[in-house]
Design a protein around this motif. Sequence first.
Motif, PDB file in Angstrom:
ATOM      1  N   ARG A  41      40.244   3.698  99.926  1.00  0.00           N
ATOM      2  CA  ARG A  41      39.704   3.455 101.376  1.00  0.00           C
ATOM      3  C   ARG A  41      40.000   4.412 102.352  1.00  0.00           C
ATOM      4  O   ARG A  41      39.415   4.311 103.178  1.00  0.00           O
ATOM      5  CB  ARG A  41      40.093   1.981 101.552  1.00  0.00           C
ATOM      6  CG  ARG A  41      39.341   0.750 100.487  1.00  0.00           C
ATOM      7  CD  ARG A  41      39.093  -0.528 101.310  1.00  0.00           C
ATOM      8  NE  ARG A  41      40.292  -0.993 101.696  1.00  0.00           N
ATOM      9  CZ  ARG A  41      40.857  -1.747 100.840  1.00  0.00           C
ATOM     10  NH1 ARG A  41      40.314  -2.057  99.656  1.00  0.00           N
ATOM     11  NH2 ARG A  41      41.997  -2.592 101.241  1.00  0.00           N
ATOM     12  N   TYR A  42      41.115   4.924 102.194  1.00  0.00           N
ATOM     13  CA  TYR A  42      41.763   5.782 103.265  1.00  0.00           C
ATOM     14  C   TYR A  42      41.323   7.279 102.935  1.00  0.00           C
ATOM     15  O   TYR A  42      41.469   8.211 103.784  1.00  0.00           O
ATOM     16  CB  TYR A  42      43.237   5.700 103.238  1.00  0.00           C
ATOM     17  CG  TYR A  42      43.621   4.571 104.172  1.00  0.00           C
ATOM     18  CD1 TYR A  42      43.723   3.373 103.555  1.00  0.00           C
ATOM     19  CD2 TYR A  42      43.913   4.560 105.409  1.00  0.00           C
ATOM     20  CE1 TYR A  42      44.140   2.228 104.399  1.00  0.00           C
ATOM     21  CE2 TYR A  42      44.324   3.526 106.395  1.00  0.00           C
ATOM     22  CZ  TYR A  42      44.544   2.253 105.592  1.00  0.00           C
ATOM     23  OH  TYR A  42      44.765   1.211 106.304  1.00  0.00           O
TER      24      TYR A  42
ATOM     25  N   ARG B 360      41.646   2.142 115.107  1.00  0.00           N
ATOM     26  CA  ARG B 360      41.272   0.916 115.061  1.00  0.00           C
ATOM     27  C   ARG B 360      40.040   0.608 114.392  1.00  0.00           C
ATOM     28  O   ARG B 360      39.897  -0.295 113.405  1.00  0.00           O
ATOM     29  CB  ARG B 360      41.032  -0.033 116.466  1.00  0.00           C
ATOM     30  CG  ARG B 360      42.104  -0.670 116.664  1.00  0.00           C
ATOM     31  CD  ARG B 360      41.974  -1.753 118.311  1.00  0.00           C
ATOM     32  NE  ARG B 360      41.280  -0.960 119.078  1.00  0.00           N
ATOM     33  CZ  ARG B 360      41.617  -0.229 120.120  1.00  0.00           C
ATOM     34  NH1 ARG B 360      43.197  -0.107 120.123  1.00  0.00           N
ATOM     35  NH2 ARG B 360      41.237   0.406 120.808  1.00  0.00           N
ATOM     36  N   LEU B 361      39.018   1.349 114.477  1.00  0.00           N
ATOM     37  CA  LEU B 361      37.816   1.131 113.858  1.00  0.00           C
ATOM     38  C   LEU B 361      37.956   1.426 112.539  1.00  0.00           C
ATOM     39  O   LEU B 361      37.321   0.782 111.628  1.00  0.00           O
ATOM     40  CB  LEU B 361      36.889   2.239 114.423  1.00  0.00           C
ATOM     41  CG  LEU B 361      35.442   2.056 113.890  1.00  0.00           C
ATOM     42  CD1 LEU B 361      34.827   0.791 114.005  1.00  0.00           C
ATOM     43  CD2 LEU B 361      34.671   3.311 114.580  1.00  0.00           C
ATOM     44  N   ALA B 362      38.636   2.588 112.122  1.00  0.00           N
ATOM     45  CA  ALA B 362      38.923   2.894 110.870  1.00  0.00           C
ATOM     46  C   ALA B 362      39.610   1.744 109.877  1.00  0.00           C
ATOM     47  O   ALA B 362      39.058   1.588 108.758  1.00  0.00           O
ATOM     48  CB  ALA B 362      39.902   4.241 110.646  1.00  0.00           C
ATOM     49  N   ARG B 363      40.452   1.076 110.595  1.00  0.00           N
ATOM     50  CA  ARG B 363      41.260  -0.017 109.795  1.00  0.00           C
ATOM     51  C   ARG B 363      40.037  -1.105 109.484  1.00  0.00           C
ATOM     52  O   ARG B 363      40.064  -1.668 108.583  1.00  0.00           O
ATOM     53  CB  ARG B 363      42.412  -0.475 110.756  1.00  0.00           C
ATOM     54  CG  ARG B 363      43.261  -1.321 110.306  1.00  0.00           C
ATOM     55  CD  ARG B 363      44.800  -0.962 110.352  1.00  0.00           C
ATOM     56  NE  ARG B 363      45.456  -1.816 109.401  1.00  0.00           N
ATOM     57  CZ  ARG B 363      45.980  -2.929 109.744  1.00  0.00           C
ATOM     58  NH1 ARG B 363      45.806  -3.360 111.024  1.00  0.00           N
ATOM     59  NH2 ARG B 363      46.561  -3.493 108.980  1.00  0.00           N
ATOM     60  N   ARG B 368      36.832  -3.608 105.296  1.00  0.00           N
ATOM     61  CA  ARG B 368      35.699  -4.314 104.770  1.00  0.00           C
ATOM     62  C   ARG B 368      35.504  -3.505 103.345  1.00  0.00           C
ATOM     63  O   ARG B 368      34.498  -3.479 103.027  1.00  0.00           O
ATOM     64  CB  ARG B 368      34.373  -4.154 105.690  1.00  0.00           C
ATOM     65  CG  ARG B 368      34.571  -4.640 107.025  1.00  0.00           C
ATOM     66  CD  ARG B 368      34.593  -6.159 107.023  1.00  0.00           C
ATOM     67  NE  ARG B 368      33.342  -6.669 106.544  1.00  0.00           N
ATOM     68  CZ  ARG B 368      32.962  -7.919 106.060  1.00  0.00           C
ATOM     69  NH1 ARG B 368      33.998  -8.850 106.297  1.00  0.00           N
ATOM     70  NH2 ARG B 368      31.842  -8.363 105.513  1.00  0.00           N
ATOM     71  N   GLY B 369      36.328  -2.931 102.896  1.00  0.00           N
ATOM     72  CA  GLY B 369      36.203  -2.230 101.646  1.00  0.00           C
ATOM     73  C   GLY B 369      35.608  -1.002 101.650  1.00  0.00           C
ATOM     74  O   GLY B 369      35.319  -0.178 100.694  1.00  0.00           O
ATOM     75  N   LEU B 370      35.376  -0.390 102.802  1.00  0.00           N
ATOM     76  CA  LEU B 370      34.547   0.837 102.853  1.00  0.00           C
ATOM     77  C   LEU B 370      35.758   2.200 102.792  1.00  0.00           C
ATOM     78  O   LEU B 370      36.775   1.939 103.154  1.00  0.00           O
ATOM     79  CB  LEU B 370      33.879   1.064 104.170  1.00  0.00           C
ATOM     80  CG  LEU B 370      32.745   0.067 104.393  1.00  0.00           C
ATOM     81  CD1 LEU B 370      31.987   0.282 105.801  1.00  0.00           C
ATOM     82  CD2 LEU B 370      31.708  -0.153 103.301  1.00  0.00           C
ATOM     83  N   ARG B 371      35.304   3.422 102.137  1.00  0.00           N
ATOM     84  CA  ARG B 371      35.923   4.551 102.069  1.00  0.00           C
ATOM     85  C   ARG B 371      35.753   5.350 103.460  1.00  0.00           C
ATOM     86  O   ARG B 371      34.603   5.718 103.622  1.00  0.00           O
ATOM     87  CB  ARG B 371      35.505   5.313 100.894  1.00  0.00           C
ATOM     88  CG  ARG B 371      36.431   6.586 100.694  1.00  0.00           C
ATOM     89  CD  ARG B 371      36.087   6.762  99.396  1.00  0.00           C
ATOM     90  NE  ARG B 371      36.305   8.477  98.966  1.00  0.00           N
ATOM     91  CZ  ARG B 371      37.356   9.001  98.702  1.00  0.00           C
ATOM     92  NH1 ARG B 371      38.462   8.176  98.486  1.00  0.00           N
ATOM     93  NH2 ARG B 371      37.463  10.200  98.634  1.00  0.00           N
TER      94      ARG B 371
END
Lengths: 438, 438
Positions: A41-42, B360-363, B368-371
């Motif tokens: 995810r990162y 913050r947005l990345a986190r 939500r499980g996005l890469r």
Amino acid sequence: MQEATFMGQAAQAPSGTRDFLADELRRRTAAVTAVSEVFERYGFDPLETPAFERLDVVTGKYGEEASSLLFKILRRGVHEASGQADLALRYDHTVPLARVIGTHGSKLPSPFKRYAIGPVWRADRPQDGRFREFVQCDVDTVGSHSPLADAEVVYAVADGLQALGVEDFRFLVNSREALRGLLEVYGVGLELGDGVLATLDKLDKIGEEAVAGELAERGVATATAEAVVADIAADSPDRLRAKLETNPRGKQGLAEIDRMLELTGGLEGRIAFAPRMVRGLDYYTGAIWEVEAVGYPGAVAAGGRYDQLVAALGGSDMPAVGGSVGIERILATQETAADDRRGLDVALTALGHSEAGTLRLARALRGRGLRVGTYLGTSGKLAKQLKWADDQRARFAVIRGADEQAAGEITVRDMATGEQHRVADDDAVAQIERLLGH
Amino acid sequence: MQEATFMGQAAQAPSGTRDFLADELRRRTAAVTAVSEVFERYGFDPLETPAFERLDVVTGKYGEEASSLLFKILRRGVHEASGQADLALRYDHTVPLARVIGTHGSKLPSPFKRYAIGPVWRADRPQDGRFREFVQCDVDTVGSHSPLADAEVVYAVADGLQALGVEDFRFLVNSREALRGLLEVYGVGLELGDGVLATLDKLDKIGEEAVAGELAERGVATATAEAVVADIAADSPDRLRAKLETNPRGKQGLAEIDRMLELTGGLEGRIAFAPRMVRGLDYYTGAIWEVEAVGYPGAVAAGGRYDQLVAALGGSDMPAVGGSVGIERILATQETAADDRRGLDVALTALGHSEAGTLRLARALRGRGLRVGTYLGTSGKLAKQLKWADDQRARFAVIRGADEQAAGEITVRDMATGEQHRVADDDAVAQIERLLGH
């Protein structure tokens, strides 16, 4: 299963290694998958290198003590008699990472963000829960100076810990530059620097007095040694900030720490500046951190920036930052819950001459994704076969006796309650799914 | 990424080994997971043994040729100078299985059904696509004489092949007892048996004449050799059945084959008696099989019953049946499709001083499980950062320039179409999920 003897006595796995049987292995695989998913995810990519590297690639990379812990592989064929080694089992994931950058450089994205989760081998004395084969779980970004890269590793490790069920944790942050600045303030020569830091790292282990003594042995004046130890042992950010007020190196270190704390604000109270946290390893250059967690001994994760290591390992000059999750320590502390044990959804007994029909039903149930076992023993007695189903922790057993076969039916037995249902052959899969609550 | 040099030249992975970079490694991991899931459905349990075994455990277990292919590990510490080895890297999963039965016997279920998917190491000459480190994918049931166990392994392998995308396959079945019976019919002494079968196994490689010649060298009369070869080469079940009509051993073998075909009727035409299929290995005792598949060279899987092997490996007398899926061969034949490459769902550019907001947005998106990747380079130019997003195969890029920051918004750019959407900060996660079709 009957005990077998091997070479006249039960042979064991080699000293310091383990056989992972089903329940524990499933737990380990689930843990690795959970952490991998977080790293994915990162935007970190997986990397797997061979179990061994060329001996010339690893020689001189780990220092003397670590080198004596390498598992070296004998040359083969006509060269075997030489008694010489040309390969060594992977000691960590870091030297292979540096080697991969050399081998595949232009094919790799920039920066190169990779995770590596797999066994490493060290010929440590197998005691105190130390193993000679154990999994390391690393995440690193090579090729970026950005503090965002540092913060991203911290967040990834924090989410990884949570995925492993470690909730109550705290990141302790410091900076190599801040610590070196402090040594400068006290006039401790930088040539003593890394050794001094390694000694300061022992505070929790051997105490203030012993650390001050060891510093004196390293050539630090006694009064200075005591003052440095007192500053570190106080673990007070304010006190360290005050000391570093006029030292440029120290101020840069404090800025690194502040930037890290700013960028990781999302961890809400689970990250703090900890002057006492030093980290023993030489190769860190910037912000460093360690994670302690309630219920776990020692650190459950650690990492930091190491801008010179890739070059020192023989790669080109490349900034890098990384972290390592102590997955073995975490797994060892957590108990395998009884309900982690995986049983069968359905155990098919085999009575009379119904094997072909049994296999047909097994196949149909497996086609629905169910975990199904068929009785493979020699007993024709139902009680014995149901005992087997129970040993297999089956939720349901299927019985196809002469009665059932004559009627074109099966009996489905709930192994927990003993309740039995007669079901038509044609309807068996649907009824079993229904009973399983699918 | 810039090419790095290692020790003055780009170091390679050791001869015959491979580094697995992201795309290929993900494909391999998915394949292993798919096969594991199939084996789990059949009630097989995973087993993982150490990468190496004690040398005394493996010595004499593999025969002379294989022994020369062992990677042996030098003794450590003060014993290193002796030039002697005390450990050897795993050569296969079978000897470790026999050893585990010795070590853990009473803790193991009976029968013991296990799968093992992991690397083995052989110091073969690294050519012809042969590797020195490669994955073997084995499934075995130890402790059952039941033909159901044989059929279960066949079904599990068939489903495993399908899970790997191999659809158009055919099991070729024979029986060691049938073949030995044929040799009896021709008066070929059983003491010549296994060697003769190993020679017969070369029919496809060297042809009838050469095989007959080699049989003659083994002490079989020329006319007999030619007759045996003709019977096998004809690959006719009827012809073999006729020959074995009066031979008890041969008839038992035919019964094994018929039972196997009866129990695996669910494979519908994808399994057949193939007299020509011999299998070179000595240790098979009952029904044997090999799988050929359209589009794949050689066999994609093989197996059979080996009731004496566990005892021969030093374990106690225990019937066993197993199979091996040629996962490396299958993976090597299949191409990595372009869309197997995993990109980012969202690439966050980093302009101006918006890093904390970016993280913050990345986190939130990762939650939500996005890469999600964040730009970690040094360029402040949007075009360069979008180039990075493109290199990362990102579906969407997020831009937070001065404009957007002032308005409390972000721009979401579809990297395929170039279409851009302005979205309020507060609503960013929901809008991005919507755009991704989640």
